[in-house]
Design a protein around this motif. Structure first.
Motif, mmCIF file in Angstrom:
data_model
loop_
_atom_site.group_PDB
_atom_site.id
_atom_site.type_symbol
_atom_site.label_atom_id
_atom_site.label_comp_id
_atom_site.label_asym_id
_atom_site.label_seq_id
_atom_site.Cartn_x
_atom_site.Cartn_y
_atom_site.Cartn_z
ATOM 1 N N GLN A 230 0.855 -1.183 0.000
ATOM 2 C CA GLN A 230 0.000 0.000 0.000
ATOM 3 C C GLN A 230 0.897 1.241 0.000
ATOM 4 O OE1 GLN A 230 -2.195 -1.061 3.613
ATOM 5 N NE2 GLN A 230 -4.028 -1.441 2.389
ATOM 6 N N PRO A 231 0.392 2.400 -0.435
ATOM 7 C CA PRO A 231 -0.954 2.663 -0.951
ATOM 8 C C PRO A 231 -1.143 2.088 -2.358
ATOM 9 C CG PRO A 231 0.413 4.603 -1.177
ATOM 10 C CD PRO A 231 1.238 3.611 -0.430
ATOM 11 N N TYR A 232 -2.411 2.035 -2.771
ATOM 12 C CA TYR A 232 -2.733 1.498 -4.090
ATOM 13 C C TYR A 232 -2.619 2.563 -5.184
ATOM 14 C CZ TYR A 232 -4.831 -2.116 -1.132
ATOM 15 O OH TYR A 232 -5.039 -3.083 -0.189
ATOM 16 N N ILE A 233 -2.924 3.805 -4.827
ATOM 17 C CA ILE A 233 -2.867 4.889 -5.812
ATOM 18 C C ILE A 233 -1.409 5.232 -6.070
ATOM 19 C CG2 ILE A 233 -3.498 7.288 -6.284
ATOM 20 C CD1 ILE A 233 -5.966 6.891 -4.542
ATOM 21 N N GLU A 234 -1.015 5.178 -7.334
ATOM 22 C CA GLU A 234 0.390 5.350 -7.692
ATOM 23 C C GLU A 234 0.856 6.791 -7.561
ATOM 24 O OE1 GLU A 234 4.229 4.518 -8.871
ATOM 25 O OE2 GLU A 234 2.637 3.092 -8.371
ATOM 26 N N ARG A 235 0.007 7.727 -7.947
ATOM 27 C CA ARG A 235 0.458 9.119 -8.015
ATOM 28 C C ARG A 235 -0.636 10.051 -7.489
ATOM 29 N NH1 ARG A 235 2.509 10.032 -13.553
ATOM 30 N NH2 ARG A 235 0.324 10.017 -14.158
ATOM 31 N N ILE A 236 -0.205 11.098 -6.820
ATOM 32 C CA ILE A 236 -1.094 12.166 -6.367
ATOM 33 C C ILE A 236 -0.577 13.481 -6.935
ATOM 34 C CG2 ILE A 236 -1.898 13.497 -4.371
ATOM 35 C CD1 ILE A 236 -1.974 10.926 -2.791
ATOM 36 N N VAL A 237 -1.483 14.252 -7.519
ATOM 37 C CA VAL A 237 -1.124 15.544 -8.099
ATOM 38 C C VAL A 237 -1.901 16.636 -7.377
ATOM 39 C CG1 VAL A 237 -1.051 16.941 -10.200
ATOM 40 C CG2 VAL A 237 -0.764 14.444 -10.353
#
Length: 595
Positions: free
Chosen positions: A253-260
């Motif tokens: 985790q986390p599952y989301i690869e990228r945060i913008v």
């Protein structure tokens, strides 16, 4: 501002840019998230917006929001905003001695930094002994670690390769919930900057990891690491491959690869980007609620309502009687008004908060009467004896006359020496809600003869006045209020780094001559010390009830309206557990993109 560290201490996986907003010049076309999406590889990502650039990437020196640290760092413990319970983080467990003076934490095995280096007990020792407890480092974290009347600090020692022991000089109830949430920092990357001094004999750490630092040089331990920062455009985070969490099946985790995070100029711009599909979530201010509510199905999103927000909004007067280089920080005439309790009470009675709630907030909130969040177990309500200031301009006038003020033939308020009552009220520009609140306050106070010069300022200019130069009359601002009252101790301690209404000079600032502490002000500070020392919850509530009653009687802050915590989130995310204390993404490590 320094007093927004509470957000990280209470909720480490959520960012709260809606509390404090500032304007950054930016064109909508240049920063359209869709442009970034089309140019980037299509990986699972979350696109949000913030309204100003971060000021530093150095956690201990951070004094403002927005900042990156809720995504990039973890502490020994974490607080669940749904249950309020303290949960393990980098520490997998802890034991508290029978006398409540020692806490031994056992670290998780095989922890690593974002560069792959081991994260060990030695990093905990470094973070506390070399940084947070180091008087050469001007960090507000130290305020959360001060214990008792003398502000004694804990001692930290290594027990073995997995365990670290904290010893406090006396029982300290909030230690587990607040102090141990502080970020653990990498000794291997920062130790040299502590021991190496600059030309002035100060640690080089004080200039380490500014916003101009290349992202690959920032070593972190949170769920994300910084991948890219384009000034006034965007901040991009990439999943930290060495983050410790795994799901029940052993998947990282986390599952989301990228945060913008898109940096946009205003809440209006954010709204346009969200409606066009460029943003995945947006804080829903009252003026946007009706517009967005009817578009939920068509726009494939849901508006979450977490109830009253975990922040409080208030106006405050500069009660500082001191001087710098012989010059009063506040005009002595105005200082006399501001330091008259009847004056502050009259202002509270003269502000029509119900109209503010109905008009500016569209009814989406509650009247705020306490410096504590309503979710706190230590909050007391008006039904429990908390004093409130319902709109009553006639009572306001009576109080002013009692204090020696009078009215001239034009209906203008003047003091006993014939000076017209006129002062400036500052807030941060770009926050439409704050600007509307300030405009109403100006109008309401004109009805009792006061002239208010309401002036929204650029965020940096505003914060410089209220925390550095201290040359201002009154301000309108918000403050994070979590479950634990002691998280706001540096707001209420006269020695605290966030004692807004009567601020002492901070490290590196010019000295102040003639600084005074009022008896009620000192009493509130003493009660916060007493409350932190008390381990019985019922007795703690009695203590913090006194702090709230004193605050409402003497009004260093005139509390206004507490908006509901509202956020619109695309339905493409699974695992949202919305909370007023944590928002939509406090559990970012569990959330998945499902389309």
């Amino acid at each position: 501002m320094k007093f927004f560290r509470q957000f990280f201490l209470a909720i480490k996986y959520f960012w709260l840019p809606i509390i404090l907003t500032s304007a950054t010049a930016l064109t909508l076309t240049a920063c359209n998230p869709a442009n970034f999406k089309s140019a980037a590889a299509q990986v699972p990502q979350l696109v949000s917006s913030i309204l100003s650039d971060p000021k530093t990437f150095n956690y201990p020196l951070s004094q403002e929001s927005p900042n990156i640290f809720g995504l990039t760092y973890a502490g020994l413990t974490n607080q669940n905003p749904i249950t309020g319970k303290i949960e393990p983080d980098l520490a997998q467990s802890w034991e508290i001695s029978d006398d409540k003076l020692k806490i031994v934490f056992t670290m998780r095995d095989n922890l690593k930094w974002s560069d792959g280096e081991p994260l060990t007990v030695d990093d905990v020792l470094f973070s506390y002994n070399d940084i947070y407890l180091n008087k050469a480092i001007p960090t507000d974290v130290r305020d959360t670690l001060k214990i008792g009347e003398k502000g004694k600090l804990p001692t930290v020692r290594k027990v073995d390769n997995r365990r670290v022991e904290f010893t406090v000089p006396e029982p300290f109830a909030p230690f587990l919930s607040s102090a141990t949430a502080n970020a653990i920092l990498p000794a291997h990357a920062l130790q040299k900057s502590i021991t190496t001094k600059d030309n002035e004999g100060k640690p080089q750490f004080l200039t380490k990891w500014g916003v101009d630092t290349p992202p690959d040089q920032l070593i972190v331990n949170g769920p994300y690491k910084l991948e890219r920062y384009d000034t006034s455009q965007r901040i991009v985070f990439r999943r930290n491959p060495y983050y410790w969490r795994k799901d029940a099946q052993g998947n990282p985790q986390p599952y989301i690869e990228r945060i913008v995070w898109q940096i946009v100029e205003s809440t209006d711009t954010s709204l346009l980007q969200f409606r066009s599909g460029g943003l995945d979530n947006i804080g829903v201010s009252p003026e946007y609620f009706s517009l967005l509510k009817v578009q939920e199905k068509q726009g494939n999103f849901k508006i979450y309502n977490g109830g009253p927000n975990s922040s409080v909004t208030f106006i405050f007067f500069n009660l500082n009687k001191g001087k710098r280089e012989g010059k009063p920080l506040v005009d002595p005439v105005k200082s006399g008004w501001f330091n008259t309790v009847e004056f502050r009470q009259a202002v509270a009675y003269a502000i029509d908060r119900q109209t503010m709630l109905n008009n500016t907030f569209r009814g989406l909130g509650l009247l705020q009467n306490s410096p504590l969040a309503v979710q706190s177990p230590y909050y007391i309500s008006p039904k429990e004896g908390l004093k409130v200031y319902d709109y009553n301009p006639e009572k306001a006038k009576q109080l002013l006359k009692k204090a020696g003020f009078k009215y001239n033939e034009q209906g203008q308020l003047i003091d006993a020496q014939g000076n017209r009552v006129r002062f400036s009220l500052l807030t941060n520009a770009g926050n439409k809600i704050r600007e509307a609140m300030g405009s109403q306050i100006k109008q309401d106070l004109s009805k009792i003869g006061m002239q208010v010069d309401f002036t929204p300022l650029a965020w940096n200019t505003y914060t410089d006045k209220i925390s550095n130069t201290l040359e201002y009359d009154a301000g309108l601002i918000g403050f994070g209020a979590g479950l634990e009252p002691n998280d706001s101790a540096n707001l209420w301690s006269p020695q605290g780094g966030s004692h807004l209404f009567n601020q002492k000079p901070q490290a590196g600032q010019k000295p102040i001559e003639g600084w005074e502490v009022a008896p009620w002000e000192a009493q509130i500070g003493e009660l916060y010390i007493k409350g932190a020392r008390e381990l019985d919850d019922a007795k703690r509530k009695e203590i913090y009830a006194q702090t709230q009653q004193l605050s409402q009687e003497y009004l260093p802050f005139v509390h206004l309206v507490n908006a509901y915590s509202l956020s619109a989130v695309r339905n493409r995310f699974e695992g949202i557990r919305f909370s007023a204390l944590g928002g939509a993404f406090w559990n970012i490590h569990e959330i998945k993109v499902i389309d």
